[in-house]
Design a protein around this motif. Structure first.
Motif, PDB file in Angstrom:
ATOM      1  N   LYS A 283      21.493  62.711 -39.351  1.00 37.81           N
ATOM      2  CA  LYS A 283      21.295  62.849 -37.908  1.00 37.81           C
ATOM      3  C   LYS A 283      20.635  64.178 -37.576  1.00 37.81           C
ATOM      4  O   LYS A 283      20.910  65.184 -38.227  1.00 37.81           O
ATOM      5  CB  LYS A 283      22.638  62.757 -37.167  1.00 37.81           C
ATOM      6  N   GLN A 284      19.755  64.156 -36.571  1.00 37.38           N
ATOM      7  CA  GLN A 284      19.213  65.405 -36.046  1.00 37.38           C
ATOM      8  C   GLN A 284      19.901  65.705 -34.720  1.00 37.38           C
ATOM      9  O   GLN A 284      19.853  64.903 -33.793  1.00 37.38           O
ATOM     10  CB  GLN A 284      17.699  65.330 -35.834  1.00 37.38           C
ATOM     11  N   TRP A 285      20.517  66.873 -34.642  1.00 32.48           N
ATOM     12  CA  TRP A 285      21.192  67.309 -33.429  1.00 32.48           C
ATOM     13  C   TRP A 285      20.270  68.246 -32.665  1.00 32.48           C
ATOM     14  O   TRP A 285      19.631  69.110 -33.259  1.00 32.48           O
ATOM     15  CB  TRP A 285      22.487  68.049 -33.758  1.00 32.48           C
ATOM     16  N   ASN A 286      20.202  68.077 -31.364  1.00 32.12           N
ATOM     17  CA  ASN A 286      19.373  68.921 -30.508  1.00 32.12           C
ATOM     18  C   ASN A 286      20.228  69.479 -29.375  1.00 32.12           C
ATOM     19  O   ASN A 286      20.742  68.704 -28.551  1.00 32.12           O
ATOM     20  CB  ASN A 286      18.199  68.130 -29.914  1.00 32.12           C
ATOM     21  N   GLN A 287      20.401  70.811 -29.361  1.00 32.68           N
ATOM     22  CA  GLN A 287      21.170  71.482 -28.305  1.00 32.68           C
ATOM     23  C   GLN A 287      22.447  70.693 -27.990  1.00 32.68           C
ATOM     24  O   GLN A 287      22.619  70.147 -26.894  1.00 32.68           O
ATOM     25  CB  GLN A 287      20.310  71.638 -27.047  1.00 32.68           C
ATOM     26  N   TYR A 288      23.318  70.674 -28.949  1.00 33.66           N
ATOM     27  CA  TYR A 288      24.518  69.833 -28.842  1.00 33.66           C
ATOM     28  C   TYR A 288      25.765  70.661 -29.136  1.00 33.66           C
ATOM     29  O   TYR A 288      25.741  71.575 -29.958  1.00 33.66           O
ATOM     30  CB  TYR A 288      24.426  68.680 -29.839  1.00 33.66           C
ATOM     31  N   GLN A 289      26.850  70.321 -28.444  1.00 32.51           N
ATOM     32  CA  GLN A 289      28.112  70.993 -28.680  1.00 32.51           C
ATOM     33  C   GLN A 289      29.235  69.973 -28.664  1.00 32.51           C
ATOM     34  O   GLN A 289      29.481  69.307 -27.657  1.00 32.51           O
ATOM     35  CB  GLN A 289      28.363  72.063 -27.609  1.00 32.51           C
ATOM     36  N   MET A 290      29.922  69.834 -29.787  1.00 29.75           N
ATOM     37  CA  MET A 290      31.042  68.906 -29.887  1.00 29.75           C
ATOM     38  C   MET A 290      32.305  69.523 -29.292  1.00 29.75           C
ATOM     39  O   MET A 290      32.434  70.742 -29.194  1.00 29.75           O
ATOM     40  CB  MET A 290      31.339  68.577 -31.351  1.00 29.75           C
ATOM     41  N   ASP A 291      33.259  68.674 -28.959  1.00 31.07           N
ATOM     42  CA  ASP A 291      34.604  69.132 -28.649  1.00 31.07           C
ATOM     43  C   ASP A 291      35.329  69.398 -29.967  1.00 31.07           C
ATOM     44  O   ASP A 291      34.951  68.868 -31.014  1.00 31.07           O
ATOM     45  CB  ASP A 291      35.367  68.065 -27.857  1.00 31.07           C
ATOM     46  N   PHE A 292      36.387  70.197 -29.916  1.00 28.27           N
ATOM     47  CA  PHE A 292      37.200  70.393 -31.106  1.00 28.27           C
ATOM     48  C   PHE A 292      37.833  69.064 -31.512  1.00 28.27           C
ATOM     49  O   PHE A 292      38.307  68.301 -30.672  1.00 28.27           O
ATOM     50  CB  PHE A 292      38.303  71.424 -30.847  1.00 28.27           C
ATOM     51  N   HIS A 293      37.813  68.785 -32.812  1.00 29.04           N
ATOM     52  CA  HIS A 293      38.360  67.534 -33.309  1.00 29.04           C
ATOM     53  C   HIS A 293      38.711  67.710 -34.782  1.00 29.04           C
ATOM     54  O   HIS A 293      38.401  68.730 -35.387  1.00 29.04           O
ATOM     55  CB  HIS A 293      37.332  66.404 -33.166  1.00 29.04           C
ATOM     56  N   SER A 294      39.365  66.725 -35.355  1.00 25.93           N
ATOM     57  CA  SER A 294      39.647  66.730 -36.791  1.00 25.93           C
ATOM     58  C   SER A 294      39.487  65.316 -37.310  1.00 25.93           C
ATOM     59  O   SER A 294      39.415  64.356 -36.534  1.00 25.93           O
ATOM     60  CB  SER A 294      41.069  67.241 -37.070  1.00 25.93           C
ATOM     61  N   HIS A 295      39.424  65.188 -38.632  1.00 24.30           N
ATOM     62  CA  HIS A 295      39.277  63.880 -39.273  1.00 24.30           C
ATOM     63  C   HIS A 295      40.438  63.654 -40.235  1.00 24.30           C
ATOM     64  O   HIS A 295      40.911  64.607 -40.862  1.00 24.30           O
ATOM     65  CB  HIS A 295      37.973  63.804 -40.074  1.00 24.30           C
ATOM     66  N   PRO A 296      40.859  62.414 -40.408  1.00 25.19           N
ATOM     67  CA  PRO A 296      41.891  62.129 -41.410  1.00 25.19           C
ATOM     68  C   PRO A 296      41.312  62.074 -42.826  1.00 25.19           C
ATOM     69  O   PRO A 296      41.977  61.644 -43.758  1.00 25.19           O
ATOM     70  CB  PRO A 296      42.422  60.756 -40.979  1.00 25.19           C
ATOM     71  N   ALA A 297      40.042  62.485 -42.969  1.00 20.52           N
ATOM     72  CA  ALA A 297      39.358  62.458 -44.259  1.00 20.52           C
ATOM     73  C   ALA A 297      38.697  63.816 -44.495  1.00 20.52           C
ATOM     74  O   ALA A 297      38.541  64.623 -43.576  1.00 20.52           O
ATOM     75  CB  ALA A 297      38.305  61.351 -44.271  1.00 20.52           C
ATOM     76  N   VAL A 298      38.313  64.080 -45.743  1.00 17.50           N
ATOM     77  CA  VAL A 298      37.569  65.290 -46.087  1.00 17.50           C
ATOM     78  C   VAL A 298      36.123  65.095 -45.632  1.00 17.50           C
ATOM     79  O   VAL A 298      35.554  64.012 -45.788  1.00 17.50           O
ATOM     80  CB  VAL A 298      37.611  65.551 -47.606  1.00 17.50           C
ATOM     81  N   GLU A 299      35.521  66.142 -45.068  1.00 19.07           N
ATOM     82  CA  GLU A 299      34.146  66.031 -44.551  1.00 19.07           C
ATOM     83  C   GLU A 299      33.230  67.023 -45.265  1.00 19.07           C
ATOM     84  O   GLU A 299      33.610  68.172 -45.511  1.00 19.07           O
ATOM     85  CB  GLU A 299      34.115  66.303 -43.050  1.00 19.07           C
ATOM     86  N   ILE A 300      32.031  66.556 -45.597  1.00 22.14           N
ATOM     87  CA  ILE A 300      30.979  67.432 -46.109  1.00 22.14           C
ATOM     88  C   ILE A 300      29.827  67.397 -45.117  1.00 22.14           C
ATOM     89  O   ILE A 300      29.312  66.329 -44.789  1.00 22.14           O
ATOM     90  CB  ILE A 300      30.489  66.991 -47.498  1.00 22.14           C
ATOM     91  N   MET A 301      29.440  68.571 -44.610  1.00 19.02           N
ATOM     92  CA  MET A 301      28.321  68.694 -43.674  1.00 19.02           C
ATOM     93  C   MET A 301      27.220  69.481 -44.374  1.00 19.02           C
ATOM     94  O   MET A 301      27.439  70.630 -44.774  1.00 19.02           O
ATOM     95  CB  MET A 301      28.763  69.416 -42.394  1.00 19.02           C
ATOM     96  N   TYR A 302      26.049  68.889 -44.511  1.00 13.41           N
ATOM     97  CA  TYR A 302      24.939  69.514 -45.243  1.00 13.41           C
ATOM     98  C   TYR A 302      23.766  69.727 -44.290  1.00 13.41           C
ATOM     99  O   TYR A 302      23.306  68.778 -43.629  1.00 13.41           O
ATOM    100  CB  TYR A 302      24.510  68.625 -46.410  1.00 13.41           C
ATOM    101  N   VAL A 303      23.254  70.959 -44.214  1.00 11.00           N
ATOM    102  CA  VAL A 303      22.127  71.275 -43.334  1.00 11.00           C
ATOM    103  C   VAL A 303      20.819  71.049 -44.091  1.00 11.00           C
ATOM    104  O   VAL A 303      20.507  71.761 -45.045  1.00 11.00           O
ATOM    105  CB  VAL A 303      22.204  72.720 -42.818  1.00 11.00           C
TER     106      VAL A 303
END
Length: 283
Positions: free
Chosen positions: A25-45
């Motif tokens: 996904k390409q994010w453009n000027q975006y801000q998420m709310d605080f959240h968590s996942h019941p799984a392990v997450e890998i975020m790669y730029v």
């Protein structure tokens, strides 16, 4: 089971990692709310840059970096300009078939064992492209509708964890002292961001030469000390603008910036909006 990467059951019983969600996904000027996942997450730029904010601080991520976030850790993504990312989330399921379990792989691989004992909420790593290639191959196989590629998927996600473990083991061995110094520097910034803080002040607090600390900080955090101070101040300013009716000039002073004009310029640099425009979005 609890899908934490550090669940002791992973080394006692037989489980396989299983991808539960993934996307490019390409994010453009975006801000998420605080959240968590019941799984392990890998975020790669893949390109651009972003900020990942945790309850205890922020991490600046740029092209070629990735972060692994343990399950149930509160965080949010902030993209001030553009950032293209590849994300996967995985949990653990009971072993089925003959492919080795996490326990069996860890018995044969010191780096994977190290990763499973680390017990960190998140780990930021610079990738020499090895992890990205494995991630990309994994996602392509997950997109494949064929039913006979389960073995290959298991191979790829196991390779991914072993590669990450190797990087973590190397980083832990060479950067232990650096991590302590950077942690102290960040704690100092978080407690003094509302003051007239300079690199020399931070360096004196951690008992290092300013130039040396600058190099360590940039290597570990992906930004300079003063860039980190600015990002942290802007993060605090955003919260004040949204959650209070404090005049903008007072917000500027509250976060340690005596010039409202400079505050407005800096705020626009990091958010593409003036403080007034940002506040108006809540209405």
């Amino acid at each position: 089971m609890n899908s934490s990467l550090y669940n002791e059951d992973l080394l006692k019983y037989h489980y396989h990692p299983s991808v539960v969600f993934y996307y490019f996904k390409q994010w453009n000027q975006y801000q998420m709310d605080f959240h968590s996942h019941p799984a392990v997450e890998i975020m790669y730029v893949i390109s651009g840059e972003c900020i990942v904010e945790f309850e205890e601080g922020i991490v600046v991520m740029k092209k070629g970096q990735f972060i692994i976030i343990d399950s149930n850790v509160f965080h949010r993504l902030i993209v001030d300009k553009q950032c293209r990312m590849l994300n996967i989330e995985f949990s653990f399921v009971k072993k089925v078939g003959v492919f080795p379990s996490i326990k069996e792989l860890a018995l044969e691989n010191k780096s994977l064992t190290c990763l499973l004992h680390l017990k960190k909420k998140y780990i930021l790593i610079h990738d020499p492209s090895e992890v990205y290639q494995t991630l990309k191959s994994l996602v392509l196989e997950l997109d494949n509708s064929k039913k006979d590629n389960k073995l290959l998927i298991n191979l790829l996600i196991s390779e991914l964890l072993i590669r990450i473990g190797t990087m973590v083991l190397e980083a832990e061995g060479t950067n232990k002292q650096m991590n302590i110094s950077i942690k102290k520097a960040i704690e100092y910034i978080h407690h003094h961001y509302d003051c007239d803080i300079q690199v020399g002040d931070v360096a004196a607090n951690v008992h290092l030469h300013p130039s040396y600390l600058q190099r360590l900080f940039k290597a570990q955090m992906g930004c300079s000390i003063m860039e980190y101070v600015a990002i942290h101040r802007i993060s605090k300013a955003k919260a004040l603008l949204v959650q209070t009716d404090m005049p903008i000039t007072d917000v500027s002073s509250y976060i340690g910036m005596n010039s409202a004009q400079y505050f407005s310029t800096l705020f626009k640099k990091y958010t593409q909006m003036t403080p007034l425009e940002f506040r108006s979005r809540r209405e």
